[in-house]
Design a protein around this motif. Structure first.
Motif, mmCIF file in Angstrom:
data_model
loop_
_atom_site.group_PDB
_atom_site.id
_atom_site.type_symbol
_atom_site.label_atom_id
_atom_site.label_comp_id
_atom_site.label_asym_id
_atom_site.label_seq_id
_atom_site.Cartn_x
_atom_site.Cartn_y
_atom_site.Cartn_z
ATOM 1 N N ILE A 193 37.215 -5.943 -5.054
ATOM 2 C CA ILE A 193 36.786 -7.076 -5.871
ATOM 3 C C ILE A 193 37.455 -8.343 -5.354
ATOM 4 N N GLY A 219 28.719 -6.535 -8.185
ATOM 5 C CA GLY A 219 28.649 -5.195 -8.745
ATOM 6 C C GLY A 219 28.412 -4.169 -7.669
ATOM 7 N N TRP A 266 29.199 -0.183 -11.845
ATOM 8 C CA TRP A 266 30.210 -1.167 -12.230
ATOM 9 C C TRP A 266 29.790 -2.576 -11.837
ATOM 10 N N TRP A 271 31.636 -6.883 -11.989
ATOM 11 C CA TRP A 271 32.882 -7.611 -12.223
ATOM 12 C C TRP A 271 32.612 -9.096 -12.363
ATOM 13 N N ARG A 298 37.997 -9.035 -13.415
ATOM 14 C CA ARG A 298 37.887 -7.917 -14.348
ATOM 15 C C ARG A 298 36.676 -7.056 -13.983
ATOM 16 N N ARG A 299 36.844 -5.745 -14.048
ATOM 17 C CA ARG A 299 35.805 -4.789 -13.675
ATOM 18 C C ARG A 299 35.328 -4.052 -14.918
#
Length: 442
Positions: A4, A41, A45, A47, A52-53
């Motif tokens: 990320i 993403g 998932w 983010w 933040r994920r």
């Protein structure tokens, strides 16, 4: 897992500023919302710009079936863009032809021809137009617990409260009650009775409206936004039989339920029912490029062999969208997406969500299949009074703080992750929901 990128608060602030100034967000009072800017993403998932994920239990709007940034799907779109980016519907085009053939191949036998649209609402618009043109009749029956889209015809078909702001609607749409044992309109004791009584109610509605005036009955095979409600055994076949008796077209709306969501190509496969018209969108290409469509029976398609079909869209069968659909259907086969959705439902989501009822008094009902589930929350299990909106909001916030992105709809949590989610990830999400419920109800 993709690394990320570091937090970028300046970029996040600029996105918020531009969006507040220039974007009108759907279904929202603009000053009451503060949407989260997304940065990226992968898989199940996504983010944000704060680093933040989040584990996505919403699939955005129940459409990212293959997850975020699937490499094979993004590559197919890039390749298609290198060939030709757009072709008018008045030409034949390779990816359009291949996509139509691929969709027809997974549709029920006898549904061979596809009219492409830009999304699900337009698919339902054209489905009722096709039914009306084919039958020469004008009325459409639709369920109260339903959502079929927000264009003029689709919102008229919609039975839930979102239609109110668009009324008066197009003429000819009549609503009826479909089956839902947990909140039965028919005082049923079990699913068999609910199916029988709902079918009798529908039959009486047909007779009251005049069968000779009815072009179609439209149903979501599994009700989506209005409650995520699978039909009881026998109901869909009963509707099919009623339609056959009176020459009424059966339209099954698979916009949300199709392409792996229930563990099958289409939800109708679970009940072995063949519609006359089948609408799709969302999961056909995981929403990577806007695309929807109607698959029709040979009989309906033949209505337009000698006369023009009175409808069309500039981007019907858009080259990039249909190329992505061809790739998505191929990927689903190769990666056994339907089998994964079935496994996740049977081993992780189903057992995990049902176990929440043992630990939380607010859980009134759990229902679903595949990766298509709802947890209905109540203030009182005996009266089934829905849990208050402020507590549902608190639950949503408790989930987000834990890194779980839920889909909260009225007094329900719709658990609808990407079809590619692993059983371990699904169990992780259920555990986070469990924690959030404990926090909110303690």
């Amino acid at each position: 897992m993709t690394v990320i990128p570091p937090a970028d608060p300046a970029r996040e602030a600029r996105i918020r500023e531009l969006s507040r100034a220039h974007v009108l967000t759907s279904w929202s009072a603009q000053k009451a919302i503060d949407p989260l800017p997304l940065a990226g993403g992968e898989g199940a998932w996504f983010w944000d710009y704060q680093g933040r994920r989040f584990l996505d239990f919403s699939s955005q709007l129940v459409n990212v079936n293959l997850g975020y940034q699937h490499p094979g799907l993004t590559a197919a779109i890039q390749e298609a863009a290198g060939r030709i980016t757009t072709v008018a519907p008045s030409f034949y085009e390779e990816s359009r032809a291949e996509a139509a053939a691929a969709v027809a191949q997974v549709a029920p036998e006898g549904l061979e021809k596809v009219f492409f649209t830009n999304g699900g609402a337009e698919a339902n618009e054209n489905a009722i137009r096709l039914a009306r043109q084919h039958t020469g009749r004008h009325k459409i029956l639709a369920a109260y617990r339903s959502y079929h889209g927000a264009t003029a015809g689709a919102i008229a078909l919609t039975g839930e409260a979102r239609r109110w702001g668009s009324e008066p609607a197009i003429p000819g749409v009549v609503h009826f009650w479909g089956p839902f044992l947990y909140r039965s309109e028919f005082y049923s004791a079990d699913e068999e009775q609910e199916s029988e009584r709902a079918l009798e109610h529908l039959r009486r509605t047909v007779l009251a409206e005049g069968p000779h005036t009815l072009a179609a009955i439209i149903l979501e095979t599994v009700v989506g936004s209005a409650g995520l409600i699978p039909p009881p055994p026998g109901y869909l076949q009963g509707v099919r039989d009623l339609c056959d008796e009176h020459g009424i077209m059966l339209i099954l709306d698979e916009v949300m339920a199709g392409f792996g969501r229930t563990g099958a190509w289409f939800a109708l496969d679970h009940w072995d029912v063949r519609p006359d018209l089948l609408t799709f969108a969302k999961g056909v290409n995981s929403g990577y490029v806007p695309l929807g469509g109607v698959v029709m029976s040979q009989e309906i398609a033949a209505s337009f062999d000698e006369r023009p079909y009175p409808g069309g869209l500039t981007y019907s069968g858009h080259a990039l969208a249909t190329a992505s659909a061809v790739a998505a259907i191929r990927i689903m086969r190769e990666e056994r997406t339907m089998e994964n959705a079935t496994q996740v439902g049977q081993t992780a989501l189903g057992p995990g969500l049902r176990s929440l009822a043992d630990r939380h008094e607010v859980v009134g009902d759990v229902r679903g299949l595949g990766v298509f589930w709802a947890v209905e929350l109540v203030a009182d299990r005996r009266t089934r009074e829905p849990l208050a909106a402020d507590r549902m909001k608190a639950l949503q916030q408790a989930c987000v703080r834990r890194g779980l992105w839920p889909m909260v709809n009225a007094n329900r949590v719709h658990v609808v992750p990407p079809c590619v989610i692993s059983p371990a990830e699904a169990k992780e999400g259920v555990a986070l929901l469990d924690e959030a419920l404990a926090e909110v109800t303690s």
